[in-house]
Scaffold this motif. Structure first.
Motif, PDB file in Angstrom:
ATOM      1  N   ASP A   5     -36.564  -3.391  -4.994  1.00  9.93           N
ATOM      2  CA  ASP A   5     -35.650  -4.445  -5.420  1.00  9.93           C
ATOM      3  C   ASP A   5     -34.524  -4.563  -4.395  1.00  9.93           C
ATOM      4  N   SER A   6     -34.229  -5.765  -3.971  1.00 10.47           N
ATOM      5  CA  SER A   6     -33.208  -5.954  -2.937  1.00 10.47           C
ATOM      6  C   SER A   6     -31.809  -5.634  -3.443  1.00 10.47           C
ATOM      7  N   ALA A   7     -31.605  -5.580  -4.764  1.00  8.90           N
ATOM      8  CA  ALA A   7     -30.291  -5.263  -5.314  1.00  8.90           C
ATOM      9  C   ALA A   7     -30.020  -3.757  -5.311  1.00  8.90           C
ATOM     10  N   LEU A   8     -31.044  -2.948  -5.125  1.00  7.36           N
ATOM     11  CA  LEU A   8     -30.875  -1.488  -5.118  1.00  7.36           C
ATOM     12  C   LEU A   8     -30.528  -1.000  -3.719  1.00  7.36           C
ATOM     13  N   SER A   9     -29.779   0.094  -3.686  1.00 11.44           N
ATOM     14  CA  SER A   9     -29.463   0.709  -2.403  1.00 11.44           C
ATOM     15  C   SER A   9     -29.540   2.225  -2.553  1.00 11.44           C
ATOM     16  N   VAL A  10     -29.709   2.897  -1.455  1.00 11.24           N
ATOM     17  CA  VAL A  10     -29.785   4.351  -1.441  1.00 11.24           C
ATOM     18  C   VAL A  10     -28.369   4.903  -1.364  1.00 11.24           C
ATOM     19  N   MET A  11     -28.065   5.854  -2.253  1.00 11.38           N
ATOM     20  CA  MET A  11     -26.712   6.417  -2.225  1.00 11.38           C
ATOM     21  C   MET A  11     -26.598   7.448  -1.110  1.00 11.38           C
ATOM     22  N   CYS A  12     -25.388   7.624  -0.626  1.00 12.69           N
ATOM     23  CA  CYS A  12     -25.157   8.584   0.442  1.00 12.69           C
ATOM     24  C   CYS A  12     -25.130   9.997  -0.136  1.00 12.69           C
ATOM     25  N   SER A  13     -25.198  10.983   0.728  1.00  6.39           N
ATOM     26  CA  SER A  13     -25.258  12.374   0.281  1.00  6.39           C
ATOM     27  C   SER A  13     -23.977  12.807  -0.427  1.00  6.39           C
TER      28      SER A  13
END
Length: 79
Positions: A5-13
């Protein structure tokens, strides 16, 4: 991108670590507040090894006074 999904993003560490620390603290407080209301608690310690590594685990067990169901929580697990 396929399957994402383009609305999702990977969170940083740093965000992941912060979330894990907050969740662990919340779980610890929840277990402490639950155990404060229980009169009798049984604890067990178990040790085991896998290859050249050994582990120790400690759990608490009690009976829920309102439902009379057996409940448990992990207190520690160390290498």
């Amino acid at each position: 991108m396929l399957g994402r999904d383009s609305a999702l993003s990977v969170m940083c560490s740093k965000t992941l670590r912060s979330n894990l620390v907050q969740d662990a603290e919340r779980m610890r407080n929840n277990i402490c507040s639950t155990l404060e209301q229980i009169y009798f608690v049984a604890t067990t310690a178990d040790c085991w090894s896998k290859g050249k590594r050994s582990f120790l685990g400690v759990t608490a067990h009690w009976t829920n006074p309102s439902t009379l169901e057996r409940e448990s929580a992990v207190l520690a697990c160390r290498r």
